[in-house]
Design an enzyme around this catalytic site. Structure first.
Site, short mmCIF file in Angstrom:
data_model
loop_
_atom_site.label_atom_id
_atom_site.label_comp_id
_atom_site.label_asym_id
_atom_site.label_seq_id
_atom_site.Cartn_x
_atom_site.Cartn_y
_atom_site.Cartn_z
N ASP A 188 0.71 -1.16 0.04
CA ASP A 188 0.09 0.05 -0.04
C ASP A 188 0.72 1.26 -0.08
O ASP A 188 2.04 1.23 0.20
CB ASP A 188 -1.04 -0.11 1.10
CG ASP A 188 -0.30 0.14 2.54
OD1 ASP A 188 0.56 0.99 2.76
OD2 ASP A 188 -0.74 -0.72 3.33
N ARG A 189 0.16 2.44 -0.08
CA ARG A 189 0.74 3.63 -0.47
C ARG A 189 2.10 4.01 0.82
O ARG A 189 3.06 4.30 0.39
CB ARG A 189 -0.13 4.94 -0.62
CG ARG A 189 0.59 6.10 -0.92
CD ARG A 189 -0.57 7.08 -0.98
NE ARG A 189 -0.02 8.59 -1.48
CZ ARG A 189 -0.63 9.45 -1.58
NH1 ARG A 189 -1.88 9.46 -1.09
NH2 ARG A 189 -0.05 10.85 -2.11
#
Length: 243
Positions: free
Chosen positions: A106-107
């Site tokens: 994820d980011r």
């Protein structure tokens, strides 16, 4: 010439993973010789294959590439982003072949991310039945209790079913900050963060350090390199496919 399934052609061409290819076909975005394709359709390199208006160049002679990237925070694991966020593919400067990520981070997570244009290789690593291990260095706010470690090790309930048993080693345990090394053998969405949340721990930093036998090592954040022949062979052995 023998025809093969469209999703395999798209993954072998570096367009996307096999799973994503099936989604594109289902959405009517793939055409073969001017006709909208459906799941189960086959083609070969003599057919004209279009994905969302762009022609796919397919050749069995294409060189297969296997890359590791040390993903920094702030990048999304997609080929392109409609919100104009930074994409991991922007970091692959100098990679001439089209490759796609194997799985995702994820980011706000960082660390080891694999890329390839070999659809079979990617599919084997991501397939749930393979149970390929993934190890993360996890930093959380607060001190970790023995009960929390036991719950993470034995598994917690996410989306109505238990996670598989995990390996948890506490490397630093202080009142303000604790560090664990967690190894899991499945790949649910944001699994480590959600497991920690389920036992009352807030993750402040998450870095993946290995996937199966392939380790991040000393690769600098934002840098990439091709996997060695030994690493590729070790990964194939890990998924039970020696080639």
């Amino acid at each position: 010439m023998e025809k093969i399934r469209l999703q395999k052609i798209l993954s072998d061409s570096g367009i996307c993973s096999r799973r994503k290819a099936e989604e594109l076909i289902s959405q009517g975005l793939v055409k073969v010789n001017g006709k909208v394709a459906k799941l189960g359709d086959k083609a070969n390199d003599r057919d004209v294959i279009m994905v969302d208006g762009e022609r796919v160049r397919y050749s069995k002679k294409r060189r297969k590439i296997y890359i590791m990237l040390n993903k920094p925070r702030g990048y999304v694991t997609t080929m392109s982003d409609e919100l104009d966020r930074k994409c991991v593919t922007e970091l692959l400067d100098g990679v001439e072949e089209r490759v796609y990520p194997v799985g995702r981070l994820d980011r706000n997570s960082e660390g080891l991310l694999l890329f390839t244009n070999d659809g079979n290789f990617a599919n084997d690593i991501m397939h749930p039945s393979r149970h390929i291990s993934k190890t993360y260095r996890v930093t959380v706010h607060s001190k970790i209790t023995d009960e929390q470690v036991v719950r993470l090790t034995e598994g917690v309930e996410l989306d109505g079913r238990m996670t598989l048993p995990a390996t948890v080693n506490v490397e630093l345990d202080s009142p303000e900050r604790s560090v664990m090394r967690i190894t899991i053998r499945e790949g649910r969405n944001r699994q480590i963060r959600r497991m920690c949340e389920a036992v009352g721990l807030e993750v402040v930093r998450l870095r993946r350090t290995s996937i199966g036998p392939v380790k991040l090592g000393m690769l600098k954040p934002g840098a990439w390199r091709e996997l060695t022949a030994e690493e590729i062979r070790a990964m194939r052995n890990a998924v039970g496919k020696e080639q």
